[in-house]
Design an enzyme around this catalytic site. Structure first.
Site, PDB file in Angstrom:
ATOM      1  N   ARG A  57       0.875  -1.178   0.000  1.00  0.00           N
ATOM      2  CA  ARG A  57       0.000   0.000   0.000  1.00  0.00           C
ATOM      3  C   ARG A  57       0.915   1.231   0.000  1.00  0.00           C
ATOM      4  NH1 ARG A  57       2.378   1.913   3.804  1.00  0.00           N
ATOM      5  NH2 ARG A  57       0.811   3.529   3.904  1.00  0.00           N
ATOM      6  N   GLY A  58       0.292   2.418   0.001  1.00  0.00           N
ATOM      7  CA  GLY A  58       1.070   3.635  -0.179  1.00  0.00           C
ATOM      8  C   GLY A  58       1.117   3.948  -1.673  1.00  0.00           C
ATOM      9  N   ALA A  59       0.831   5.215  -2.010  1.00  0.00           N
ATOM     10  CA  ALA A  59       0.644   5.564  -3.422  1.00  0.00           C
ATOM     11  C   ALA A  59       1.822   5.153  -4.317  1.00  0.00           C
ATOM     12  CB  ALA A  59       0.362   7.069  -3.531  1.00  0.00           C
ATOM     13  N   ARG A  94      -7.363   0.117  -6.677  1.00  0.00           N
ATOM     14  CA  ARG A  94      -7.535   1.206  -5.712  1.00  0.00           C
ATOM     15  C   ARG A  94      -7.695   2.494  -6.507  1.00  0.00           C
ATOM     16  NH1 ARG A  94      -4.129   1.317  -0.417  1.00  0.00           N
ATOM     17  NH2 ARG A  94      -6.033   2.433   0.199  1.00  0.00           N
ATOM     18  N   GLN A 210      -2.198   2.509  10.046  1.00  0.00           N
ATOM     19  CA  GLN A 210      -0.894   2.529   9.367  1.00  0.00           C
ATOM     20  C   GLN A 210       0.155   3.275  10.190  1.00  0.00           C
ATOM     21  OE1 GLN A 210      -3.824   3.178   7.881  1.00  0.00           O
ATOM     22  NE2 GLN A 210      -3.801   2.676   5.709  1.00  0.00           N
ATOM     23  N   ASP A 251      -1.735  11.115  -1.893  1.00  0.00           N
ATOM     24  CA  ASP A 251      -2.097  10.078  -2.861  1.00  0.00           C
ATOM     25  C   ASP A 251      -2.441  10.666  -4.217  1.00  0.00           C
ATOM     26  OD1 ASP A 251      -2.635   8.760  -0.117  1.00  0.00           O
ATOM     27  OD2 ASP A 251      -2.526   7.129  -1.575  1.00  0.00           O
ATOM     28  N   ASN A 261      -5.066  12.786   0.890  1.00  0.00           N
ATOM     29  CA  ASN A 261      -4.251  11.848   1.673  1.00  0.00           C
ATOM     30  C   ASN A 261      -5.178  11.099   2.626  1.00  0.00           C
ATOM     31  OD1 ASN A 261      -1.563  10.848   2.376  1.00  0.00           O
ATOM     32  ND2 ASN A 261      -1.860  11.865   4.331  1.00  0.00           N
ATOM     33  N   LYS A 262      -4.597  10.249   3.426  1.00  0.00           N
ATOM     34  CA  LYS A 262      -5.366   9.382   4.334  1.00  0.00           C
ATOM     35  C   LYS A 262      -6.413  10.160   5.129  1.00  0.00           C
ATOM     36  CE  LYS A 262      -5.096   5.888   4.550  1.00  0.00           C
ATOM     37  NZ  LYS A 262      -6.003   5.092   3.689  1.00  0.00           N
TER      38      LYS A 262
HETATM   39  O1  MRU Z   1      -4.419   3.434   2.298  1.00  0.00           O
HETATM   40  P1  MRU Z   1      -2.938   3.556   2.219  1.00  0.00           P
HETATM   41  O2  MRU Z   1      -2.214   2.939   3.364  1.00  0.00           O
HETATM   42  O3  MRU Z   1      -2.383   3.105   0.892  1.00  0.00           O
HETATM   43  O4  MRU Z   1      -2.703   5.119   2.318  1.00  0.00           O
HETATM   44  C1  MRU Z   1      -1.419   5.654   2.214  1.00  0.00           C
HETATM   45  C2  MRU Z   1      -1.380   7.108   2.453  1.00  0.00           C
HETATM   46  O5  MRU Z   1      -2.374   7.749   2.677  1.00  0.00           O
HETATM   47  C3  MRU Z   1      -0.042   7.774   2.316  1.00  0.00           C
HETATM   48  O6  MRU Z   1       0.025   8.891   3.138  1.00  0.00           O
HETATM   49  C4  MRU Z   1       0.113   8.203   0.866  1.00  0.00           C
HETATM   50  O7  MRU Z   1       0.040   7.100   0.004  1.00  0.00           O
HETATM   51  C5  MRU Z   1       1.356   8.921   0.608  1.00  0.00           C
HETATM   52  S1  MRU Z   1       2.692   7.780   0.712  1.00  0.00           S
HETATM   53  C6  MRU Z   1       4.068   8.179   0.177  1.00  0.00           C
END
Ligand code: MRU
Length: 385
Positions: A57-59, A94, A210, A251, A261-262
């Site tokens: 996970r993570g963009a 996603r 996370q 993201d 973002n999250k």
């Molecule tokens: O749902 P996730 O865990 O994939 O969400 C990740 C985030 O929100 C991060 O902050 C975002 O991807 C930036 S990561 C470099």
């Protein structure tokens, strides 16, 4: 990053592949911090499932996984039809992070003009290039963010100069969210290694935690002082002067500087603005969606399973079951739950964007100048590579 003295990335080509084809190795992020386990992805289906279930996970990392997923698809069948199906399958996993589509489009653009028998090798080269660029972008973001942190530390009143810089972060935008280094955590790692004292307030980041599970774990591996807080504590800490800066990842960033973002990031930005705390967003160029301007209206927000809210996962304690990972129910069985995974923070609440090309105001003018894209919607197609 190092784990117990061994350098790791979050994704790699397995040296021996499988059945004469390639295979991809990843860290299973659903089991951290309790178990460090790797997984092997042998097909496009497995890559798609790893993204959907948040094994990765993570963009930026889902972008790289998507790119390797296309490679796996093309190794099985390099036809136009298979390419189209795999692209759609991976892209649908996603919806919010733009890096996924960006990486898939890059691989598709590279392989589509080629004869089928050359496509898999070209996809492999492109995916590897995307991964290497991601590492370089994270490190560059770290360098630019370090400068900002040094300026913030130097600007503090003399009686506070010896104290650590208190930085609050939300979710995980560290090396686990990328191939290495991270985005929001890269400046923290650079600062720590440069001897600048930093302490990180880690939002636990409900519902998937996370922050508590991943950010705390990776900061711990790197020896960075940190404290996990509940998501609602940040405003209180800011009111009491306990936060020098907030830094988060993104993201998807619109060309006007809105950031997605999250879930919960927006509330941190509001609290930061009310308390005069700088709010930074760290992002690679692959996160910018040049085709859109209004984050609230135009960014699709992923709604994840309500079960992520009604249940929580953790490690059992106590003699009988010590060490086992289990899910427990939190809410009454009859209660509904809703689980939007991201929110949008408007550009006006962002102090600055920290990119691999430097620091800029969160505005179309600032981003356009940095990336050499004309600040004109008509030229949205002129996206830098
Ligand atoms: O749902 P996730 O865990 O994939 O969400 C990740 C985030 O929100 C991060 O902050 C975002 O991807 C930036 S990561 C470099």
């Amino acid at each position: 990053m190092n784990i117990d003295g061994k350098p790791w990335r979050t994704i790699w080509l397995e040296p021996d592949g499988h059945a004469g084809l390639d295979a991809i190795g990843v860290i299973d992020q659903t089991l951290l911090p309790h178990q460090f386990t790797t997984r092997t992805l042998r097909s496009c289906d497995e890559a798609a499932e790893a993204i959907r279930s948040m094994v990765v996970r993570g963009a930026p990392l889902i972008g790289v996984t998507g790119a390797y997923g296309l490679m796996l698809a093309l190794q099985a069948d390099p036809s136009d039809a298979a390419l189209a199906v795999a692209f759609e399958q991976l892209n649908a996993t996603r919806p919010t992070a733009i890096n996924l589509r960006w990486a898939l489009e890059r691989v598709r653009a590279r392989v589509q003009p080629l004869p089928p028998e050359q496509r898999a090798e070209a996809a492999k080269a492109e995916a590897a290039a995307i991964a290497e660029e991601d590492v370089a972008m994270g490190e560059a973001i770290g360098g630019h963010g370090l400068q900002l942190f040094q300026e913030l530390a130097a600007a503090r009143p003399p009686e506070r100069r010896g104290e650590p810089l208190n930085v609050l972060t939300h979710c995980n935008a560290g090396w686990l969210a990328t191939v290495d280094w991270g985005t929001a955590l890269a400046p923290i790692y650079k600062a720590h290694r440069a001897g600048l004292k930093v302490h990180v307030w880690v939002d636990e980041t409900r519902p998937r935690n996370q922050g508590a599970s991943l950010t705390a774990w990776e900061l711990g591996r790197e020896g960075v002082p940190h404290t996990v807080i509940v998501d609602n504590a940040g405003g209180h800490l800011m009111q009491h002067g306990e936060v020098d800066a907030v830094i988060v990842g993104s993201d998807r960033t619109t060309r006007s500087g809105d950031v997605c973002n999250k879930i919960g990031t927006y509330l941190k930005a509001l609290a930061a603005r009310d308390n005069g705390v700088p709010f930074y967003v760290a992002l690679p160029g692959s996160t910018i969606d040049w085709a859109i301007s209004d984050g609230l209206a135009e960014i699709p927000i992923e709604a994840r399973s309500a079960e992520e809210v009604t249940y929580i996962q953790g490690q059992l304690v106590g003699a009988a079951s010590a060490g086992a990972i289990a899910r427990v129910r939190l809410t009454p069985e009859a209660s509904d739950a809703f689980n939007p995974a991201f929110d949008v923070t408007p550009a006006r609440l962002v102090t600055a964007l920290i990119t691999e090309r430097g620091v800029t105001p969160a505005s179309e003018e600032g981003l356009s100048r940095l990336y050499g894209v004309a600040a004109d919607p008509a030229s949205a197609a002129a996206v830098p590579g």
